[in-house]
Design an enzyme around this catalytic site. Structure first.
Site, PDB file in Angstrom:
ATOM      1  CB  SER A 115      -7.354  -3.431 -11.207  1.00 18.65           C
ATOM      2  OG  SER A 115      -7.462  -5.050 -10.792  1.00 18.65           O
ATOM      3  CE  LYS A 122      -3.913  -1.004  -7.713  1.00 21.88           C
ATOM      4  NZ  LYS A 122      -3.305  -2.256  -8.089  1.00 21.88           N
ATOM      5  CG  HIS A 138      19.769  10.526   0.138  1.00 21.43           C
ATOM      6  ND1 HIS A 138      20.766   9.753  -0.465  1.00 21.43           N
ATOM      7  CD2 HIS A 138      20.363  11.655   0.567  1.00 21.43           C
ATOM      8  CE1 HIS A 138      21.837  10.733  -0.464  1.00 21.43           C
ATOM      9  NE2 HIS A 138      21.543  11.721   0.156  1.00 21.43           N
ATOM     10  CD  GLU A 175       2.087   2.020 -13.302  1.00 24.78           C
ATOM     11  OE1 GLU A 175       2.642   1.253 -12.408  1.00 24.78           O
ATOM     12  OE2 GLU A 175       1.188   1.872 -14.015  1.00 24.78           O
TER      13      GLU A 175
END
Ligand code: ARG
Length: 475
Positions: A283, A289, A162, A296
């Site tokens: 970024s 970043k 979980h 992804e």
């Protein structure tokens, strides 16, 4: 030869008008089914040789056809082949080109054959190769998982259920879980490829042929075990493609879960790993970043591979026997899933091979004493307390620790006995991270020896898989 003339030649005498250009554009598959070219040529060579061997067409025509197909193969490889959408698909493009090259003998190639059994054959050959390519890609990623696991037998982190900290595990154990999933994926690809063992050629358009074709001859020449058993099944069915798409979708789901963890673990909040610069992006706005775009994208691309399976299931559903042109829509999903899975396996192997593990960060998270609560309950079970009772008691101990903000490991024997008289010592003596790992020594558990054993088993299984994929390297 002008397109209209080439087209009429192939459609034959039934047609007096050329196809409407809109229909031509709408129905042509050559833009994508040219990926089948080498399989189509192999199928045609085998078919032509069989027609010669059975005396159905003259030997000199067979020679001309085979030589012409060979030249067409080189032309396609060199990128010089004039693919023509007016000729619809790869089959008609090849045949028209053969006619231009060798003249009327080309007209004998399609004897006893339909594009229906032809395309089924091409696809079967393609799927066998694609399944093998998937296994090779899976083997590479499994190899990386095994190597990184071997480095991290002593690296401990919380295992999660979980997404809540559950029990401590070794990083090797965690990554070997993914290796197991990928090993089963490989098994699915090898199972489905083994089922593609019947040659469709000789099924004709639907009901076979009146000509004395030798179906066993073409089957053997193309590496199939035997000719297919039912001509209608051969031209109507796409379940091999569905199995391939399903196996690819399942693999992508495994990659997506692994990718999701890499994304999560590279956050400041987790801080368990850092992806290599070569596998990250920046970024355009925020200079600080470093983004995990590679995992992804893998996670995102799983969507289209699942979609490809849904697409073909939907295409085949409700089709009356046998061939229907709907089936031409099988190709893009198949090619896309094969290419997407191949790319994803490759980048995931690279990302995993190059990422940095924050051993200390994982270790610090694994120090959470609550990860040992189950062990406290099992200590009571060893004193003959029923597990349900032990679970309830330790639940109260945990609530007490949370309320008073005390470490679960710091309770004295007396403290524990206030909760249950069967406790045999203080929690400090009963609980330790090392013992939590080592005492889980059942097969498949976290004990060092079990994890090392699992590494050996995985290494041997992978070596065996690689030998099966490259039998020549074995000699
Ligand atoms: N391009 C077609 C396909 O991919 C080949 C078979 C065409 N057969 C037919 N009867 N029109 O399915």
């Amino acid at each position: 030869m002008p397109t209209e003339e080439r087209q009429k030649k192939l459609w034959g005498g039934r047609f007096s008008e050329a196809m409407d250009p809109t229909v031509e554009r709408f129905s042509a598959s050559i833009a994508f089914d040219q990926a089948l070219a080498q399989y189509d040529l192999r199928g045609s060579v085998a078919h032509a040789r069989m027609l010669g061997a059975t005396g159905i067409i003259p030997a000199e025509d067979v020679d001309a056809i085979v030589a012409g197909l060979d030249e067409i193969g080189s032309e396609i490889e060199a990128g010089d082949f004039p693919f023509d959408p007016a000729l619809e698909d790869i089959h008609m493009n090849v045949e028209a080109r053969l006619t231009e090259r060798i003249g009327p003998a080309a007209g004998r190639l399609h004897t006893g054959r339909s594009r229906n059994d032809q395309v089924a054959t091409d696809l079967a050959l393609y799927l066998k190769d694609a399944a093998k390519a998937a296994r090779l890609g899976l083997a590479t990623l499994r190899g990386v998982l095994i190597e990184r696991s071997a480095e991290h037998v002593e690296t401990v982190l919380p295992g999660y259920t979980h997404l809540q900290r559950a029990q401590p595990v070794r990083l090797a154990h965690h990554w070997l879980a993914f290796e197991q999933m990928l090993a089963r994926d490989s098994g699915r690809f090898s199972d489905l490829a083994a089922r593609i063992n019947q040659a469709p050629l000789g099924s004709g358009a639907i009901a076979g042929s009146t000509l004395p074709l030798d179906r066993a001859h073409t089957a053997a020449a193309l590496g199939f075990e035997r000719p297919s058993a039912n001509s209608m099944d051969s031209v109507a069915s796409r379940d091999a493609a569905l199995e391939f798409l399903a196996a690819a979708a399942i693999s992508m789901i495994h990659l997506s879960r692994l990718a999701e963890e890499l994304v999560l673990w590279s956050t400041a909040e987790f801080g368990f790993i850092e992806l290599a610069d070569a596998y990250s992006t920046g970024s355009s706005l925020m200079p600080q970043k470093k983004n995990p775009d590679v995992p992804e994208l893998v996670r995102g691309k799983s969507g289209r591979v699942v979609g490809n399976l849904m697409a073909l299931l939907t295409i085949v559903k409700g089709l009356p026997l046998t061939y229907n042109r709907d089936l031409q829509e099988d190709k893009e999903p198949i090619f896309d899933s094969a290419a997407t899975l191949g790319d994803c396996l490759e980048v995931m192997a690279g990302a995993l091979a190059t990422l940095r593990v924050n051993v200390a960060g994982m270790g610090a998270a694994a120090q959470d004493p609550m990860l040992l609560a189950t062990d406290l309950a099992e200590a009571l079970v060893r004193e003959a307390v029923p597990f349900r009772e032990a679970h309830e008691v330790v639940g109260r101990v945990v609530a007490h620790c949370v309320e008073k903000d005390i470490d679960l490991r710091s309770l004295s024997h007396g403290d524990l006995q206030a909760f249950h008289p069967a406790f045999s010592a203080g929690s400090d003596a009963l609980l330790s991270l090392e013992r939590a790992l080592e005492e889980r020594s059942l097969p498949g558990g976290t004990a060092r020896a079990r994890v090392r054993e699992a590494l050996d088993v995985a290494t041997a299984a992978l070596a065996n898989e690689r030998a099966t994929l490259n039998p020549e390297e074995q000699r």
